[in-house]
Design a protein around this motif. Structure first.
Motif, PDB file in Angstrom:
ATOM      1  N   CYS A   1      22.837  55.130  24.450  1.00 33.70           N
ATOM      2  CA  CYS A   1      22.795  54.424  25.759  1.00 33.70           C
ATOM      3  C   CYS A   1      23.035  53.029  25.963  1.00 33.70           C
ATOM      4  O   CYS A   1      23.190  52.399  24.534  1.00 33.70           O
ATOM      5  N   GLY A   2      23.579  52.434  26.729  1.00 34.67           N
ATOM      6  CA  GLY A   2      23.900  51.159  27.006  1.00 34.67           C
ATOM      7  C   GLY A   2      25.492  51.131  27.044  1.00 34.67           C
ATOM      8  O   GLY A   2      26.365  52.075  26.586  1.00 34.67           O
ATOM      9  N   LYS A   3      26.132  50.027  27.287  1.00 36.76           N
ATOM     10  CA  LYS A   3      27.453  49.750  27.551  1.00 36.76           C
ATOM     11  C   LYS A   3      28.339  50.239  26.023  1.00 36.76           C
ATOM     12  O   LYS A   3      27.627  49.815  25.285  1.00 36.76           O
ATOM     13  N   PRO A   4      29.221  50.747  26.363  1.00 38.73           N
ATOM     14  CA  PRO A   4      30.090  51.272  27.315  1.00 38.73           C
ATOM     15  C   PRO A   4      29.644  52.656  27.830  1.00 38.73           C
ATOM     16  O   PRO A   4      30.387  53.372  28.775  1.00 38.73           O
ATOM     17  N   LEU A   5      28.405  53.137  27.467  1.00 37.97           N
ATOM     18  CA  LEU A   5      27.809  54.409  27.950  1.00 37.97           C
ATOM     19  C   LEU A   5      27.023  54.234  29.458  1.00 37.97           C
ATOM     20  O   LEU A   5      26.692  52.907  29.544  1.00 37.97           O
ATOM     21  N   ARG A   6      26.174  55.072  29.782  1.00 34.84           N
ATOM     22  CA  ARG A   6      25.156  54.974  30.715  1.00 34.84           C
ATOM     23  C   ARG A   6      24.166  53.844  30.415  1.00 34.84           C
ATOM     24  O   ARG A   6      23.804  53.551  29.327  1.00 34.84           O
ATOM     25  N   ALA A   7      23.615  53.224  31.550  1.00 34.45           N
ATOM     26  CA  ALA A   7      22.488  52.344  31.248  1.00 34.45           C
ATOM     27  C   ALA A   7      21.367  53.215  30.609  1.00 34.45           C
ATOM     28  O   ALA A   7      20.977  54.084  30.727  1.00 34.45           O
ATOM     29  N   CYS A   8      20.568  52.183  29.698  1.00 30.75           N
ATOM     30  CA  CYS A   8      19.320  52.921  29.107  1.00 30.75           C
ATOM     31  C   CYS A   8      18.228  52.882  30.230  1.00 30.75           C
ATOM     32  O   CYS A   8      18.117  52.048  31.348  1.00 30.75           O
TER      33      CYS A   8
END
Length: 370
Positions: free
Chosen positions: A363-370
């Protein structure tokens, strides 16, 4: 007056005789000429007419692609490339195409130093086994044809060979054991064939080798540790084969290795930390069965233009030490079992989501927020 006239007449006759004999003395021997004509007879080139110049008594002058030793006048080089910037190709607005086979008559050119019959697409048949009997051969380049059969078993007899390029053909069989006797070999390219079996365990005897390109074959078994003995090796490509077992940690201790492609095999076990702390700049380990964690061993020595670890079974977090690498241009850890927060900052701030997709719980940029 008569004496003077006789003197000038005799001088003119001697001069003409000398001029008529000079080209003959510098011509190739009839045996070399006959061998070249046999080679020509076994090949068919329908579009460019490159063999139109192969006529007359002297094959050392004006025969396309043929060069002779200036002292012995024996044929020393044959350079026939189907893809070239030569005017004959530019004028025709096409690359070359040739069918036929390589005649065993090539082996009668006893002083041959370089043989290039490359990128003609349609040349078939075997590499003449007798080619291993040419004592002065330094370059053997037969890339881009339809050659079949095996690499000659006695190839190791070519003690002066520096380049062996038989890529993009239809060769079968195994890597000859004698190949490891080529102590002068610097460039080995057997990509794009159907060669099977294992890499000889004493492959490390090729101490002068700088490039070993063995991809797109059916090679299997383990990667021998002896490869790490080749201190000049800068490019090692074993991709798209059937290699299994662990990656030798010794590969990461090679002083000049810059490119390591092991993608598309069946490699297992963990990623050796030595690969992370090495001088390798292009590292492709994708599409294997590697397990364990990404080594938390990145530091200032880590400089990767490409690091592809995708399509494996890696788990755990992306190590925070990766941010201390001097440079990482392209990173791909997609299609694994990684979890946790993607670290912030370089190199992650310029990577797209495709570099991280299909993991357990990243998780986290560039994916969904944690």
């Amino acid at each position: 007056m008569a004496t003077t006239f006789f003197f000038y007449t005799l001088s003119a006759i001697l001069l003409l005789l000398l001029l008529s004999l000079t080209p003959v003395s510098n011509a190739c021997p009839p045996s070399d000429r006959a061998a070249l004509l046999s080679i020509k007879a076994a090949l068919h080139e329908p579009y460019l007419g490159i063999f139109n110049s192969w006529k007359g008594p002297d094959c050392c002058h004006s025969w396309y692609g043929v060069s002779c030793d200036p002292e012995t006048h024996r044929v020393a080089d044959i350079n026939l490339r189907g893809e070239s910037e030569d005017p004959i190709f530019e004028k025709a607005h096409r690359t070359g195409f040739m069918t036929g086979s390589i005649s065993p008559a090539i082996c009668k050119l006893e002083r041959l130093s370089s043989l290039t019959i490359a990128d003609w697409k349609g040349i078939s048949g075997q590499i003449p086994p007798c080619i291993a009997s040419l004592p002065f051969l330094r370059v053997l380049d037969l890339i881009g044809n339809k050659l079949s059969g095996q690499i000659p078993a006695d190839i190791g007899r070519l003690s002066r060979l520096t380049v062996l390029n038989v890529a993009d053909n239809q060769l079968t069989g195994t890597i000859p054991r004698s190949l490891t006797n080529l102590s002068s070999l610097m460039h080995l390219d057997i990509r794009g064939n159907n060669i099977s079996g294992t890499i000889p365990i004493n492959f490390g005897k090729l101490r002068m080798l700088s490039r070993a390109l063995l991809s797109k074959n059916k090679l299997n078994g383990r990667i021998p540790n002896s490869i790490s003995y080749i201190y000049r090796l800068s490019d090692l490509d074993l991709s798209l084969n059937q290699f299994s077992g662990p990656i030798p940690a010794s590969l990461g201790k090679m002083s000049v290795l810059a490119t390591l492609n092991l993608d598309g095999n069946q490699m297992s076990g963990p990623i050796p930390p030595t690969l992370i702390t090495s001088g390798i700049s292009i590292l492709n380990l994708s599409r294997n069965a590697l397990e364990g964690y990404i080594p938390d061993a990145f530091g200032p020595r880590s400089y990767f233009t490409v690091m592809d670890l995708s399509y494996n079974r890696l788990r755990g977090r992306i190590p925070k030490s990766i941010s201390s690498a001097t440079y990482i241009g392209h990173l791909d850890v997609s299609h694994n079992r990684l979890c946790g927060r993607i670290p912030a900052g370089s190199p992650f701030d310029h990577l797209e989501a495709s570099s991280f997709v299909d993991n357990a719980c990243l998780c986290g940029k560039p994916l969904r927020a944690c």
